[in-house]
Structure formats: structure tokens, C-alpha cells
Design an enzyme around this catalytic site. Structure first.
Site, PDB file in Angstrom:
ATOM      1  N   CYS A 376       0.822  -1.211   0.000  1.00  0.00           N
ATOM      2  CA  CYS A 376       0.000   0.000   0.000  1.00  0.00           C
ATOM      3  C   CYS A 376       0.860   1.267   0.000  1.00  0.00           C
ATOM      4  CB  CYS A 376      -1.004  -0.046   1.144  1.00  0.00           C
ATOM      5  SG  CYS A 376      -2.441   0.988   0.777  1.00  0.00           S
ATOM      6  N   HIS A 498      -3.565  -4.972   0.218  1.00  0.00           N
ATOM      7  CA  HIS A 498      -2.960  -5.568   1.418  1.00  0.00           C
ATOM      8  C   HIS A 498      -3.124  -7.088   1.391  1.00  0.00           C
ATOM      9  CE1 HIS A 498      -2.427  -1.806   3.753  1.00  0.00           C
ATOM     10  NE2 HIS A 498      -3.509  -1.399   3.113  1.00  0.00           N
ATOM     11  N   GLU A 500      -1.778  -9.189   3.135  1.00  0.00           N
ATOM     12  CA  GLU A 500      -1.697  -9.773   4.486  1.00  0.00           C
ATOM     13  C   GLU A 500      -3.073 -10.083   5.073  1.00  0.00           C
ATOM     14  OE1 GLU A 500      -0.891  -6.681   3.625  1.00  0.00           O
ATOM     15  OE2 GLU A 500      -1.286  -5.197   5.190  1.00  0.00           O
TER      16      GLU A 500
HETATM   17  N1  GLN Z   1      -1.985   6.696   2.848  1.00  0.00           N
HETATM   18  C1  GLN Z   1      -2.061   5.959   1.623  1.00  0.00           C
HETATM   19  C2  GLN Z   1      -3.427   6.100   0.940  1.00  0.00           C
HETATM   20  O1  GLN Z   1      -4.375   6.488   1.569  1.00  0.00           O
HETATM   21  C3  GLN Z   1      -1.741   4.505   1.863  1.00  0.00           C
HETATM   22  C4  GLN Z   1      -2.764   3.818   2.677  1.00  0.00           C
HETATM   23  C5  GLN Z   1      -2.266   2.528   3.282  1.00  0.00           C
HETATM   24  O2  GLN Z   1      -1.072   2.268   3.285  1.00  0.00           O
HETATM   25  N2  GLN Z   1      -3.157   1.740   3.823  1.00  0.00           N
HETATM   26  O3  GLN Z   1      -3.553   5.800  -0.212  1.00  0.00           O
END
Ligand code: GLN
Length: 526
Positions: A376, A498, A500
Site C-alpha cells: 500500500c 494488502h 496480508e
Molecule cells: N496513505 C495511503 C493512501 O491512503 C496509503 C494507505 C495505506 O497504506 N493503507 O492511499
């Protein structure tokens, strides 16, 4: 549907969630379909806006629910997919009752905690238990974990709802497991007094524990069990010792040894069944190699990255590789911190703090051939790092961080969103994997679905330049970049999603498998 209620005594942080998930697992090992509901007695609607440094990771469900990390434990232990309805909070319950009141559903009545709030809670539990969240069902049993500690003001309406359900359902349809602390005194003797008090608290609420699970440093001996049995009115075999296990996945094995499954099933009017040993096989696999993974983060608190830790463990276990984690502070990061690491992982996150350290770590991993997995925010910063170094845009960054050239920009549908709760791009979305890439080798198929939680993405305007400079977007959904990788690097893969959150001991997440395997090969010099 049979209900297994789990309450907590003495204090929080006893590992009630792991105990509850483990109880579910030993039943599942006997072929029962088990689902789970977590009750969080706070006023937030969900965990989405809560600080992970205080409450641990925000877990993301298939339907986009942002929930307590215990739901992640349930998914991992029971190998099921839950939905937002499986996390009941005071906020959700009150909101629903107040909405009904405004609609006129209770016309003429005085709306009260009993019966309106308690009815709402009972209904929410039933709906969640009986909804079919897909794989893993149909379900015959539902674990209902009441968060907090018996005696807390916040959990009172929930415990009252549990009392009512116990009264309304036939005896063999419910069982109450009370998880409590058995501390040791300075002489090393196990003390039962706190347990006696919390059982008394339960009784005052009209609840009797059928089973007591005692959490302790050392296993609880026969003498202590006898005492608890006498004071708390239950047979000695219903007092279960749950000493802290070296690995949470081994807790079900400890509970098995204590004979908990038979006590539970007897209460539920079910005949004895032998357990399959699939779980035992998976969680007892011996390690033949060891790797060290550096996680570059701004929080020093491990619970913030619980699912990442677990996903590394799942991949490691299936490759017989023990993964130890070195926590690297993003704000103080220097490339030599990676000297001792076989791989580097940059996790998700929000806010500018520590960003430059994360980019420096990605740069080091990319240029020195160190296996890298970005998740992410880690994906977004991998793209920014690439743009800085190979597109000659030294101030490449994300729009989230203000000044600079925004190779990462806001998702179009996020423009103008002001409410922060539950408004990100959340939950499972499909991704198309490009053939012949590393991502393809890992997933082995073209269509995948993974969980998201973000507001920003790669700006489509920069995609052609990034690709021309060698960055491969190997997973996409239309114009949305989901996976990037660098051919020729030992392992450089990052995902906008993600992985995970979908990793299970029984089904490790492909990106984690690839990453751990690459670290292992790197270490061995294969
Ligand atoms: N802050 C980033 C976004 O909102 C990444 C979000 C995250 O890593 N969950 O896109």
C-alpha cells in the site's frame, strides 16, 4: 445455531481473542462449521478512525469493514471470511436504535436500554451468526466474544443480552466460557482470588460460567483447578489451563490437551468426535532455515502490523523458514540498518512522518538487490522512489504529503470526500495479473481479488514514463495500478492492496510466499 459466549475477567489483554479463536479451531478440527462475532463495547461505529498505536491494527474485511484485529484472528484460525456485521459495536447498536426511533418504529414507547438496546444486540448477534459469509459455511456454531472485562460499564448491555439469550435458548444451545487471569504471587503460588471475584461479578449479572479458562505464565496445576472448581461451582475438568504458548497457533493444541473439546461438546449436547490433525501438521512443521526481515515503520508497536507478522509466519511456516523481524524506525533510517536483514518490507501507513526513511530503504533495496516487499503506502513510495531516481523527478511524492510532484494522486472518487470514517477505497476488488510476470508466477492466475484500504493511487499520467523506465505494472484494474515489480531484481514487488489480510496458516498469501522464499535464497546464496 449454537452459541459459545466468551467473556473476560480480571483485566484486558489476556489473549481472550486468541483463546476464543482457538476454541473455534478445536471445534472446526472436529468438522463443525464455526463462525464468530466480536463485540466491541466502544461508541465508535467501527475501528476505521481509531489510532492503531492505541488499539492495534485496523483489520479490513472482504466487504470493506474496518474492524478490530480480533476479526483477523478469527479469519486466520477458522479459515473463513467475515463481514462487517460480525463486529458489533455500541456505536452501531445505538445508531440503529436511534434511527428506528426517528423512523417511528417504536411509536408510543419509551426507548430504553432494556429491552430496545438489548433486543437490538440479540438481533445483531443472530443476523451475523446466521448470515452466510461464503466459504467455510454452513455454520452450526457461533463464537460470541464480548470485548472488555466483566464489570465494565460499557459491556453491561451486552452481558445482559447474553443473559437473555441464555434464558431464551434451550440449555444445550449455549455455553459460556469465562477467560480469566491466574497470577502468581511472589512465592510462585498461583492465586485464584481475582478469578473468584470476576466469577462473582458475572453472577451478579445473572451469568454462570460453564467453563473457566485460566490464563497464566505456567500451566495451572491440579490443586489450583480444584480450588477454582470449588469456589466457582464447576467440575474440575471444566477448569482449563491456558499457559502462554510460544506461538499463538499452538494454543488450540494446548486446549486440546486439556480436554476442552469434550467439555464443550458435552455442554452443547454433542457426541464425542475425533479431531483431524491438519492444523497440528501445519503449525508444528519444523524450521530448517531462518531469515531476518527488516520492517521500516513509524510505529514501534508490533500490534499495528499484526496481519503482516502473521502473513510472514504463514509463508515462513510453509517454507520451513523461521522469520524474525527487525523493526526499523523510519524516522531514523540509515541504509546500513539493512546490513543484517535478508529482506526489507515497507508496510502501509498514513501521513508524512517517516516517509523519507521509507523511500531511502526502498532505494537501498532496489539498488543493492535486497528482496523487497511494499504494501500500500510501501507500493506508492516504491513508485515515487523509482520516479525520483529513474525519471529524474527529485521531488516525486504523493499528493497526501503536500508539496512536490505528485506521481501518486488522489483517487478520483475520493476527491471532495470529507468524512473520514469508512470512506476510503475499502475491501476486496478484482485485479488482472499480467502473464509472464513475477506476480503471475506467484498467483498462477489472471483474475485475483485482494483487500484494499487507501485514498491515493499512481497518477495514470505517469504510467507510460514509469513503464518506459523499466517499472512493470504486473497487476492492474483498468487504469488503476495494483502491483509493480522490477524484472531482473532478486525480488522487488509491491502491491497497492494488502495481501496480508487474506493470508491464513492454511493458505499463505502469494506475495509473502515469494518474498520469504527470495529472502531464504538470498541468505543461502542459492
Ligand atoms: N496513505 C495511503 C493512501 O491512503 C496509503 C494507505 C495505506 O497504506 N493503507 O492511499
Amino acid at each position: 445455531m449454537k452459541y459459545i459466549f466468551i467473556t473476560g475477567g480480571v483485566m484486558s489483554g489476556l489473549g481472550k481473542g486468541i483463546t476464543a479463536a482457538s476454541i473455534g479451531r478445536i471445534l472446526k478440527n472436529r468438522g463443525y462449521g464455526v463462525t464468530a462475532v466480536k463485540i466491541d463495547p466502544y461508541l465508535n461505529i467501527d475501528a476505521g478512525t481509531m489510532n492503531p498505536a492505541q488499539h492495534g491494527e485496523v483489520f479490513v474485511l472482504k466487504d470493506g469493514g474496518e474492524v478490530d484485529l480480533d476479526l483477523g484472528n478469527y479469519e486466520r484460525f477458522l479459515d473463513i471470511d467475515l463481514t462487517s456485521s460480525h463486529n458489533i459495536t455500541t456505536g452501531k447498536v445505538y445508531r440503529s436504535v436511534i434511527d428506528k426511533e426517528r423512523r417511528g418504529d417504536y411509536l408510543g414507547q419509551t426507548v430504553q436500554i432494556i429491552p430496545h438496546i438489548t433486543d437490538e444486540i440479540k438481533e445483531a448477534i443472530r443476523i451475523a451468526a446466521e448470515s452466510d459469509p461464503g466459504e467455510g459455511g454452513p455454520f452450526e456454531m457461533c463464537l460470541v466474544e464480548v470485548g472488555g472485562t466483566v464489570g465494565d460499564i460499557e459491556s453491561m448491555p451486552f452481558l445482559e443480552a447474553v443473559r437473555q439469550m441464555r434464558g431464551e435458548l434451550p440449555r444445550s444451545e449455549t455455553v459460556l466460557v469465562h477467560v480469566t487471569l491466574i497470577p502468581e504471587d511472589t512465592m510462585g503460588d498461583m492465586k485464584t482470588k481475582p478469578t473468584q471475584h470476576s466469577v462473582r461479578n458475572l453472577r451478579e449479572l445473572g451469568l454462570n460460567a460453564d467453563i473457566i479458562v485460566g490464563r497464566s505464565g505456567m500451566p495451572i496445576g491440579a490443586h489450583t483447578k480444584k480450588k477454582i472448581s470449588a469456589f466457582c461451582d464447576l467440575p474440575e475438568r471444566a477448569v482449563i489451563s491456558a499457559a502462554t504458548a510460544p506461538d499463538t497457533y499452538k494454543v488450540p493444541l494446548e486446549l486440546e490437551k486439556e480436554g476442552l473439546a469434550d467439555v464443550l461438546t458435552e455442554h452443547l449436547g454433542l457426541a464425542h468426535r475425533d479431531a483431524s490433525d491438519e492444523w497440528y501438521q501445519i503449525v508444528s512443521r519444523e524450521y530448517t532455515s531462518r531469515i531476518k526481515v527488516g520492517i521500516v515503520s513509524k510505529y514501534g508497536i508490533e500490534d499495528v502490523y499484526l496481519s503482516i507478522k502473521e502473513a510472514l509466519k504463514h509463508a515462513g511456516r510453509s517454507l520451513a523458514t523461521e522469520v524474525s523481524i527487525i523493526w526499523l524506525d523510519a524516522e531514523k533510517f540509515e541504509p546500513h540498518h539493512l546490513d543484517d536483514c535478508d529482506g526489507v518490507l515497507v508496510p502501509g501507513g498514513f501521513g508524512i512522518r517517516g516517509i523519507e526513511g521509507k523511500i531511502a530503504a526502498i532505494h537501498a533495496a532496489r539498488t543493492k538487490g535486497i528482496p523487497f516487499l511494499g504494501l500500500c503506502l510501501g507500493f506508492q513510495m516504491a513508485v515515487a522512489e523509482y520516479a525520483r531516481d529513474l525519471l529524474g523527478i527529485p521531488d516525486a511524492t504523493s499528493k497526501e504529503f503536500g508539496e512536490g510532484t505528485h506521481v501518486i494522486t488522489i483517487l478520483p472518487e475520493q476527491e471532495g470526500v470529507t468524512d473520514l470514517g469508512g470512506t476510503m477505497r475499502l475491501g476486496e476488488y478484482p485485479i488482472t495479473v499480467r502473464k509472464g510476470t513475477l506476480a503471475w508466477a506467484l498467483y498462477g492466475r489472471e483474475q485475483i481479488s485482494e483487500r484494499h484500504r487507501h485514498r491515493y493511487e499512481v497518477d495514470p499520467d505517469y504510467i507510460p514514463q514509469l513503464e518506459a523506465a523499466g517499472l512493470v505494472f504486473s497487476g492492474t484494474w483498468n487504469n488503476r495500478m495494483e502491483i509493480c515489480e522490477i524484472p531482473g531484481h532478486p525480488f522487488f514487488l509491491a502491491t497497492q492492496f494488502h495481501p496480508e489480510f487474506r493470508s491464513r496458516p492454511t493458505r499463505p498469501a502469494p506475495p509473502f510466499l515469494g518474498f520469504v522464499d527470495a529472502c531464504r535464497k538470498q541468505r543461502k546464496g542459492v
